[in-house]
Design a protein around this motif. Structure first.
Motif, PDB file in Angstrom:
ATOM      1  N   UNK A 382       0.871  -1.407   0.053  1.00  0.00           N
ATOM      2  CA  UNK A 382       0.011  -0.027   0.004  1.00  0.00           C
ATOM      3  C   UNK A 382       0.963   1.198   0.236  1.00  0.00           C
ATOM      4  N   UNK A 383       1.904   1.349   0.767  1.00  0.00           N
ATOM      5  CA  UNK A 383       2.759   2.439   1.111  1.00  0.00           C
ATOM      6  C   UNK A 383       3.491   2.736  -0.434  1.00  0.00           C
ATOM      7  N   UNK A 384       3.592   1.728  -1.040  1.00  0.00           N
ATOM      8  CA  UNK A 384       4.494   1.780  -2.156  1.00  0.00           C
ATOM      9  C   UNK A 384       3.494   2.260  -3.315  1.00  0.00           C
ATOM     10  N   UNK A 385       2.207   1.667  -3.624  1.00  0.00           N
ATOM     11  CA  UNK A 385       1.395   2.145  -4.714  1.00  0.00           C
ATOM     12  C   UNK A 385       0.587   3.214  -4.474  1.00  0.00           C
ATOM     13  N   UNK A 386       0.283   3.587  -3.182  1.00  0.00           N
ATOM     14  CA  UNK A 386      -0.885   4.605  -2.801  1.00  0.00           C
ATOM     15  C   UNK A 386      -0.178   5.884  -3.690  1.00  0.00           C
ATOM     16  N   UNK A 387      -1.173   6.602  -4.303  1.00  0.00           N
ATOM     17  CA  UNK A 387      -0.807   7.942  -4.992  1.00  0.00           C
ATOM     18  C   UNK A 387      -0.044   7.751  -6.054  1.00  0.00           C
ATOM     19  N   UNK A 388       0.380   6.583  -6.578  1.00  0.00           N
ATOM     20  CA  UNK A 388       1.204   6.176  -7.965  1.00  0.00           C
ATOM     21  C   UNK A 388       0.103   6.245  -9.166  1.00  0.00           C
ATOM     22  N   UNK A 389       0.594   6.630 -10.361  1.00  0.00           N
ATOM     23  CA  UNK A 389      -0.536   6.578 -11.471  1.00  0.00           C
ATOM     24  C   UNK A 389       0.161   5.732 -12.881  1.00  0.00           C
ATOM     25  N   UNK A 390      -0.560   5.570 -13.817  1.00  0.00           N
ATOM     26  CA  UNK A 390      -0.037   5.125 -14.805  1.00  0.00           C
ATOM     27  C   UNK A 390       0.562   5.989 -15.928  1.00  0.00           C
ATOM     28  N   UNK A 391       1.569   5.887 -16.719  1.00  0.00           N
ATOM     29  CA  UNK A 391       1.876   6.683 -17.828  1.00  0.00           C
ATOM     30  C   UNK A 391       1.848   6.224 -19.075  1.00  0.00           C
ATOM     31  N   UNK A 392       1.058   6.301 -20.069  1.00  0.00           N
ATOM     32  CA  UNK A 392       1.173   6.022 -21.270  1.00  0.00           C
ATOM     33  C   UNK A 392       1.640   6.738 -22.358  1.00  0.00           C
ATOM     34  N   UNK A 393       2.204   6.041 -23.579  1.00  0.00           N
ATOM     35  CA  UNK A 393       2.956   6.842 -24.494  1.00  0.00           C
ATOM     36  C   UNK A 393       1.959   6.835 -25.820  1.00  0.00           C
ATOM     37  N   UNK A 394       0.971   5.830 -25.514  1.00  0.00           N
ATOM     38  CA  UNK A 394      -0.249   5.395 -26.827  1.00  0.00           C
ATOM     39  C   UNK A 394      -1.613   5.904 -26.342  1.00  0.00           C
ATOM     40  N   UNK A 395      -2.353   6.459 -27.354  1.00  0.00           N
ATOM     41  CA  UNK A 395      -3.802   6.762 -26.861  1.00  0.00           C
ATOM     42  C   UNK A 395      -4.614   6.090 -27.773  1.00  0.00           C
ATOM     43  N   UNK A 396      -5.694   5.453 -27.250  1.00  0.00           N
ATOM     44  CA  UNK A 396      -6.776   4.741 -28.172  1.00  0.00           C
ATOM     45  C   UNK A 396      -7.865   5.762 -28.139  1.00  0.00           C
ATOM     46  N   UNK A 397      -8.503   6.150 -29.326  1.00  0.00           N
ATOM     47  CA  UNK A 397      -9.566   7.017 -29.001  1.00  0.00           C
ATOM     48  C   UNK A 397     -10.775   6.375 -29.106  1.00  0.00           C
ATOM     49  N   UNK A 398     -11.920   6.616 -28.289  1.00  0.00           N
ATOM     50  CA  UNK A 398     -13.176   6.035 -28.268  1.00  0.00           C
ATOM     51  C   UNK A 398     -14.234   7.155 -28.300  1.00  0.00           C
ATOM     52  N   UNK A 399     -15.508   6.867 -29.178  1.00  0.00           N
ATOM     53  CA  UNK A 399     -16.313   7.996 -29.316  1.00  0.00           C
ATOM     54  C   UNK A 399     -17.831   7.312 -29.146  1.00  0.00           C
ATOM     55  N   UNK A 400     -18.629   7.453 -28.411  1.00  0.00           N
ATOM     56  CA  UNK A 400     -19.792   6.748 -28.199  1.00  0.00           C
ATOM     57  C   UNK A 400     -20.665   7.131 -29.283  1.00  0.00           C
ATOM     58  N   UNK A 401     -20.665   8.093 -30.005  1.00  0.00           N
ATOM     59  CA  UNK A 401     -21.296   8.662 -31.090  1.00  0.00           C
ATOM     60  C   UNK A 401     -21.272   7.662 -32.387  1.00  0.00           C
ATOM     61  N   UNK A 402     -19.990   7.585 -32.563  1.00  0.00           N
ATOM     62  CA  UNK A 402     -19.425   6.591 -33.727  1.00  0.00           C
ATOM     63  C   UNK A 402     -19.943   5.276 -33.426  1.00  0.00           C
TER      64      UNK A 402
END
Ligand code: GAL
Length: 667
Positions: A382-402
Motif C-alpha cells: 500500500x505505501x508503495x502504490x498509494x498515490x501512484x499512477x500510470x503513464x502511457x505513450x499510446x492513446x486509443x480514441x473512443x467515441x460513443x456517437x461513432x
C-alpha cells in the motif's frame, strides 16, 4: 465546483465489499465486522438499494441502523463508501406515484420490484430523490468515516413515457432552434419525415432516422446527467474537502455517453464481472483503461465477483488464484480499490446464488481466504502504490456517437465497434504496452502514438486536435470507417476520411462488407482482411507510401492500396483500410511501436502481464501477473526487490501458476 472535492490520491489501497446490514438481524453486525477485519478489509460499501430501510414511509427517516453500522465498521478500522439508494424506489412511493414506473419500448409500464424501476425524468421521482438525498447529506455528510459517495447504481433504464417524449421535444427545440435546421440536418425530406411541429417528433423505437436516434442517446445522457447532478448538488455542500463522489459504471455499457456523465464526478468507478468462463486479461485491461480515461485519473473497482455470478446461462466459479490475479490486474491498470459484490449470500431476493465471501450461515466461503491473501498483499504494498499512477505513450480514441452510429447500421453483421477497437488494443496489451483509452475529444499532447479506430464521426475540434498532434510530431493511425459522418449522424458531403483527407493524404474510393476474407500483401508478408475492406486512393502521390495492397478478390479491390503511410512534417499518418488477421495485426502494431520507439513495460512470456505504476519518488513499480497454469521465469531489467514477499530477487524471478509479484529496482 469540481475542485472543492476533487479526488485526492488515497494514502492506501482499499479492499472490501458491498455490505447490506439492513438485510440481516442487527446482532450479526459484530460477527460480520470481525470477519471483515480478519479478512484484512478496510472499506465497506453500504446503502445501495436500501431506500425502504432508510425511509420506510414518506418523510419518515430511519437512519439509526446505518449510523450504527458505519460506527461499528469504523471501530474496526473499516471506512465506508455510502451510496444513495435511489436505484430502489420503495413500494410506498410507487403506490403514491405509479407514474414513476418507466414505460418500456412496447409501451408497457415496468413492474415494481426489479430495481431501477424509475423514469429518469419523473418529477415525482426527482422530488423524492432530492428529499432523501438532502436528508442523508445532512445526517451523514460530515461523518468522518465516510470517505466517498456513490450516486445511485449502474444507471441503465430507458423510459418512453409521455413526459420523456415532451422533454425530448423540448430538448430538440432548444438544441436546433428551428425545425428547418432539424429537418435539414436529419434530411427529413427522405420518406416524407419532414416535421412542421416539435410535438410530431417521436421517441425512436427500433430503427429510425439516424439523426433522431443519435439525439435520443444525447437526450438520455442528459437525463441521467441531470439526475446525477441533482444528487451531487444536494450532497456537495455538506461534504468536507476530499470526500469524493462517484458513480459505478458497467464495462462497455452503451446506454449513454460516459464521458459526459463523468464530467461532474470526482472519480469514475466500475463494476467488473467475468460472468461465464475465465478471465481474459487482454480484453478486461481495455475496460479498466476505458474507465481510467473517463476522468484521466485512477478509478475504483466498485464491484467485482467473488467466485461466480448468478445471471449467466452457466455460472462457473473462477479458478483458485484467479480472483487474486484479477484484483492485481485492476490495480495494474489504475484501480485504487477493489470491492467485492457481495459480503454474504442473501436468503432471498433475485441474486440468491451469486458468489459471496460468506455463505448463508455466515461462515467464510473458500474464496474468502483468497480475498484475505489479497488484503495481505495490499497491506504490504500500500505505501508503495498509494498515490501512484500510470503513464502511457499510446492513446486509443473512443467515441460513443461513432459506436452507436455503427451499431445501428453495421453494414456487416459481424462488425462491432468495440471488437474493432479491441483488435488494436489486444496486440498492445500482449506486448505490455500501457495504453490510455480516451474520448476522441481529448487533448492529445504528450502521446507518441494515437490510434483512432473507426472514428466515424468528426467535428472541428477533433480534426484540429488530430492535426496539431501530427504537426507536433505524433504518429496517428486512422482506420476503416473513419471520417464518414458529422455530429448529426449525417454522411459528409465528401469522401472518407472527410476533413482528414488532407492530413492522411488518401481518400476512400469505396468500402466493402466482405463475405469472405480478402488477401492482401505488404513488404515481405501476406495476410487477409475480414469483414471489411476499403479501397484507398492516394492523393499525395509523392509523400505517401503504400504498406499493403489487396490481392485478387472482388475485382474492385484487386491490386488496390489497403494500408498507407504518410510523413507529414515531423509526424506520420497511417491509414489502415483493412481489418487484418490477428497475426498481421500484431506485426503491424509491433512495427509501428518500433518506429515510434514505444517501450513495453517489460518483455514477458505469453500469458504473463507486466503493468507499471509510477511512484513520483521511488520510480517504476512493476506488477507481474502470471495467468498461466504453469510456472514462468521472468527476466527483470534490473536487480529487483519483490514486495509481496519482501525479498531481494536479483534480476530474475519465478512466478507460480496465477502468481503475482510487485517489484521495484533494488537500490
Ligand atoms: C451489479 C449490481 C450489483 C449486483 C451485481 C451482481 O451489476 O450493481 O448490485 O446485482 O451486479 O453481479
Amino acid at each position: 465546483m469540481e475542485t472543492k472535492n476533487a479526488y485526492n490520491a488515497p494514502s492506501k489501497l482499499y479492499i472490501g465489499s458491498a455490505y447490506y446490514p439492513e438485510q440481516w438481524p442487527e446482532v450479526n453486525l459484530q460477527e460480520d465486522i470481525r470477519l471483515m477485519r480478519e479478512a484484512g478489509f478496510n472499506i465497506a460499501r453500504l446503502g445501495d438499494f436500501a431506500w425502504s430501510s432508510l425511509e420506510p414511509e414518506a418523510g419518515k427517516y430511519q437512519f439509526g441502523w446505518l449510523e450504527r453500522a458505519i460506527s461499528a465498521l469504523a471501530e474496526s478500522g473499516i471506512e465506508t463508501v455510502l451510496c444513495t439508494p435511489t436505484a430502489g424506489p420503495p413500494a410506498w412511493l410507487i403506490s403514491q406515484y405509479p407514474e414513476i414506473l418507466p414505460i418500456d419500448e412496447r409501451g408497457v409500464r415496468v413492474q415494481f420490484g426489479n430495481r431501477c424501476h424509475y423514469c429518469v425524468n419523473s418529477p415525482e421521482f426527482h422530488h423524492a430523490v432530492r428529499s432523501l438525498v438532502r436528508e442523508m447529506a445532512v445526517s451523514f455528510g460530515t461523518n468522518p468515516h465516510i470517505i466517498g459517495w456513490q450516486i445511485d447504481n449502474e444507471f441503465n433504464r430507458y423510459c418512453y413515457c409521455s413526459h420523456c417524449l415532451q422533454l425530448f421535444q423540448e430538448y430538440l427545440a432548444h438544441h436546433y432552434g428551428t425545425l428547418d435546421q432539424l429537418n435539414q440536418h436529419w434530411t427529413t425530406a427522405y420518406w416524407s419525415q419532414t416535421y412542421d411541429s416539435w410535438d410530431q417528433i417521436p421517441l425512436p423505437i427500433g430503427p429510425h432516422n439516424p439523426g433522431l436516434m443519435l439525439e435520443f442517446k444525447h437526450f438520455i445522457t442528459l437525463s441521467y446527467k441531470r439526475l446525477l447532478q441533482m444528487q451531487i448538488s444536494e450532497l456537495r455542500p455538506h461534504l468536507p474537502q476530499g470526500t469524493w463522489i462517484t458513480h459505478n459504471f458497467m464495462d462497455w455499457h452503451d446506454g449513454y455517453d460516459h464521458y459526459a456523465m463523468s464530467e461532474n464526478l470526482d472519480m469514475a468507478s466500475w463494476d467488473w464481472y467475468v460472468g461465464m468462463g475465465n478471465h481474459d486479461y487482454q480484453t478486461s485491461g481495455a475496460a479498466h483503461d476505458l474507465v481510467r480515461g473517463y476522468k484521466r485519473r485512477n478509478f475504483w473497482l466498485m464491484e467485482t465477483q467473488p467466485g461466480n455470478v448468478n445471471w449467466k446461462p452457466l455460472n462457473n466459479v473462477l479458478d483458485k488464484g484467479e480472483t487474486r490475479t484479477m484484483a492485481w490486474h485492476a490495480v495494474g491498470h489504475g484501480a485504487d480499490a477493489v470491492l467485492y459484490w457481495q459480503w454474504r449470500s442473501d436468503l432471498n431476493g433475485q441474486e440468491q446464488y451469486h458468489g459471496t465471501l460468506l455463505d448463508t450461515s455466515g461462515q467464510p466461503r473458500l474464496v474468502y481466504t483468497e480475498a484475505q491473501q489479497l488484503a495481505n498483499d495490499f497491506s504490504s504494498t500500500s505505501d508503495l502504490l498509494a498515490g501512484t499512477k500510470l503513464e502511457a505513450e499510446v492513446a486509443l480514441l473512443n467515441c460513443f456517437d461513432s459506436r452507436w452510429s455503427i451499431q445501428w447500421q453495421p453494414h456487416h453483421k459481424d462488425f462491432n465497434y468495440v471488437a474493432h477497437l479491441l483488435h488494436y488494443y489486444r496486440p498492445l496489451a500482449s506486448m505490455n504496452i500501457t495504453v490510455d483509452i480516451l474520448s476522441a475529444d481529448s487533448n492529445l499532447k504528450g502521446y507518441k502514438l494515437v490510434i483512432a479506430p473507426a472514428l466515424l464521426i468528426l467535428n472541428d475540434q477533433r480534426v484540429a486536435q488530430l492535426r496539431s498532434f501530427v504537426e507536433n510530431g505524433g504518429y496517428l493511425v486512422l482506420t476503416l470507417r473513419s471520417g464518414m459522418k458529422d455530429g448529426y449522424n449525417a454522411l459528409l458531403p465528401s469522401r472518407q476520411p472527410g476533413a482528414l483527407v488532407e492530413l492522411s493524404g488518401v481518400e476512400v474510393e469505396e468500402y466493402y462488407a466482405l463475405m469472405t476474407p480478402v488477401p492482401l500483401a505488404g513488404d515481405g508478408w501476406k495476410g487477409t482482411s475480414s469483414i471489411w475492406a476499403e479501397r484507398l486512393r492516394i492523393r499525395d502521390v509523392e509523400g505517401t507510401q503504400v504498406l499493403a495492397t489487396y490481392g485478387e478478390s472482388n475485382g474492385w479491390l484487386d491490386g488496390q492500396p489497403a494500408i498507407t503511410s504518410r510523413q507529414i512534417g515531423k509526424g506520420t499518418v497511417t491509414f489502415i483500410g483493412a481489418y487484418l488477421d490477428d497475426v498481421n495485426q500484431k506485426s503491424l502494431l509491433q512495427q509501428i511501436t518500433r518506429e515510434t520507439a514505444i517501450q513495453p513495460v517489460l518483455k514477458t512470456p505469453a500469458g504473463v502481464e507486466a503493468c507499471r505504476r509510477v511512484n513520483s519518488k521511488l520510480g517504476d513499480i512493476i506488477i507481474l501477473i502470471n495467468y498461466n497454469r504453469s510456472r514462468q521465469r521472468i527476466q527483470l531489467p534490473w536487480p529487483a526487490r519483490e514486495h509481496l514477499q519482501g525479498l531481494a530477487v536479483g534480476d530474475e524471478l519465478t512466478l507460480e501458476p496465477y502468481g503475482v509479484a510487485v517489484v521495484t529496482r533494488d537500490t
